[in-house]
Scaffold this motif. Structure first.
Motif, PDB file in Angstrom:
ATOM      1  N   TYR A   1      38.780  50.353  29.652  1.00 47.11           N
ATOM      2  CA  TYR A   1      39.417  50.819  30.881  1.00 47.11           C
ATOM      3  C   TYR A   1      39.445  52.338  30.867  1.00 47.11           C
ATOM      4  O   TYR A   1      39.911  52.952  29.904  1.00 47.11           O
ATOM      5  CB  TYR A   1      40.835  50.252  30.991  1.00 47.11           C
TER       6      TYR A   1
ATOM      7  N   ASP B   1      44.503  45.006  40.587  1.00 51.29           N
ATOM      8  CA  ASP B   1      43.277  44.774  41.339  1.00 51.29           C
ATOM      9  C   ASP B   1      42.904  43.310  41.206  1.00 51.29           C
ATOM     10  O   ASP B   1      43.246  42.651  40.217  1.00 51.29           O
ATOM     11  CB  ASP B   1      42.149  45.665  40.813  1.00 51.29           C
ATOM     12  N   ASP B   2      42.196  42.816  42.204  1.00 54.17           N
ATOM     13  CA  ASP B   2      41.606  41.487  42.127  1.00 54.17           C
ATOM     14  C   ASP B   2      40.289  41.517  42.873  1.00 54.17           C
ATOM     15  O   ASP B   2      40.020  42.427  43.647  1.00 54.17           O
ATOM     16  CB  ASP B   2      42.541  40.404  42.671  1.00 54.17           C
ATOM     17  N   GLY B   3      39.444  40.544  42.581  1.00 53.45           N
ATOM     18  CA  GLY B   3      38.138  40.496  43.224  1.00 53.45           C
ATOM     19  C   GLY B   3      37.177  39.631  42.435  1.00 53.45           C
ATOM     20  O   GLY B   3      37.584  38.826  41.594  1.00 53.45           O
TER      21      GLY B   3
ATOM     22  N   GLY C   1      33.542  39.458  40.040  1.00 58.01           N
ATOM     23  CA  GLY C   1      32.685  40.213  39.137  1.00 58.01           C
ATOM     24  C   GLY C   1      31.731  39.300  38.392  1.00 58.01           C
ATOM     25  O   GLY C   1      31.837  38.076  38.443  1.00 58.01           O
TER      26      GLY C   1
ATOM     27  N   GLU D   1      33.064  41.382  33.884  1.00 54.89           N
ATOM     28  CA  GLU D   1      33.354  42.581  34.671  1.00 54.89           C
ATOM     29  C   GLU D   1      34.498  42.232  35.611  1.00 54.89           C
ATOM     30  O   GLU D   1      34.421  41.258  36.357  1.00 54.89           O
ATOM     31  CB  GLU D   1      32.128  43.002  35.480  1.00 54.89           C
TER      32      GLU D   1
ATOM     33  N   GLY E   1      36.308  44.634  37.954  1.00 57.30           N
ATOM     34  CA  GLY E   1      36.583  45.915  38.590  1.00 57.30           C
ATOM     35  C   GLY E   1      36.507  47.037  37.568  1.00 57.30           C
ATOM     36  O   GLY E   1      35.502  47.224  36.898  1.00 57.30           O
ATOM     37  N   ALA E   2      37.589  47.805  37.397  1.00 57.52           N
ATOM     38  CA  ALA E   2      37.626  48.918  36.443  1.00 57.52           C
ATOM     39  C   ALA E   2      37.785  48.446  35.006  1.00 57.52           C
ATOM     40  O   ALA E   2      37.670  49.233  34.078  1.00 57.52           O
ATOM     41  CB  ALA E   2      38.770  49.868  36.803  1.00 57.52           C
TER      42      ALA E   2
END
Length: 170
Positions: free
Chosen positions: A36, A124-126, A128, A153, A155-156
């Motif tokens: 990170y 954060d969410d999403g 990857g 992966e 995000g960051a």
């Protein structure tokens, strides 16, 4: 007495049901290296998964993993306490061996992470990329032990994990 006999027959039929239902479930745990903001450190990860094989060589896998690590904060003496949950969905290719298999898998994962820091914090969410490889050792016809590497992966946040798992075919 009839219930006992029926239960005994159900237990005795379990190995046969593996060929009928065809899916497997398992759990895994291990060490994770979390990256990170240019820093990384070691933490832990654990999870559960299910798999459905299309044939001896290809299967679809889904699961949920959770992990945590404390990573040095950039320009601060504080640490970033990172907690994450991911839901990987992968296609896995296996090469059968005499007492198990070697595998590689790739797919996607839905992630949600929180960075707790006294100065700054982030959530954060999403979606990857996720992938991995490993070996599976068959102990009994319905019980496997695995040792694998997984990359995620988020995000960051980037995650590299070495996991030991146990699974059962149903």
């Amino acid at each position: 007495m009839k219930q006992f006999a029926a239960g005994l027959l159900l237990i005795a039929a379990m190995p046969a049901s593996a060929d009928i239902w065809g899916f497997s479930v398992g759990a895994s745990a291990g060490a994770a290296r979390i990256e990170y903001q240019g820093n990384d450190d070691y933490g832990y990860e654990y999870g559960v998964h299910a798999s459905y094989p299309f044939n001896d060589f290809l299967s679809i896998n889904a699961g949920v993993v959770q992990g945590s690590a404390e990573v040095d904060a950039r320009g601060q003496s504080a640490k970033n306490d990172i907690d994450y949950t991911a839901f990987p969905l992968t296609l896995r290719g296996d090469i059968p061996l005499l007492i198990g298999s070697v595998y590689a898998k790739a797919g996607t994962n839905y992630y949600d992470y929180d960075v707790d820091n006294p100065v700054t914090g982030k959530s954060d969410d999403g979606w990857g990329f996720t992938g991995g490889a490993g070996v599976v050792f068959t102990l009994l016809p319905i019980v496997d032990i695995s040792l694998g590497y997984e990359y995620r992966e988020m995000g960051a946040v980037k995650n590299n994990a070495i996991l030991l798992g146990i699974g059962a075919s149903l």
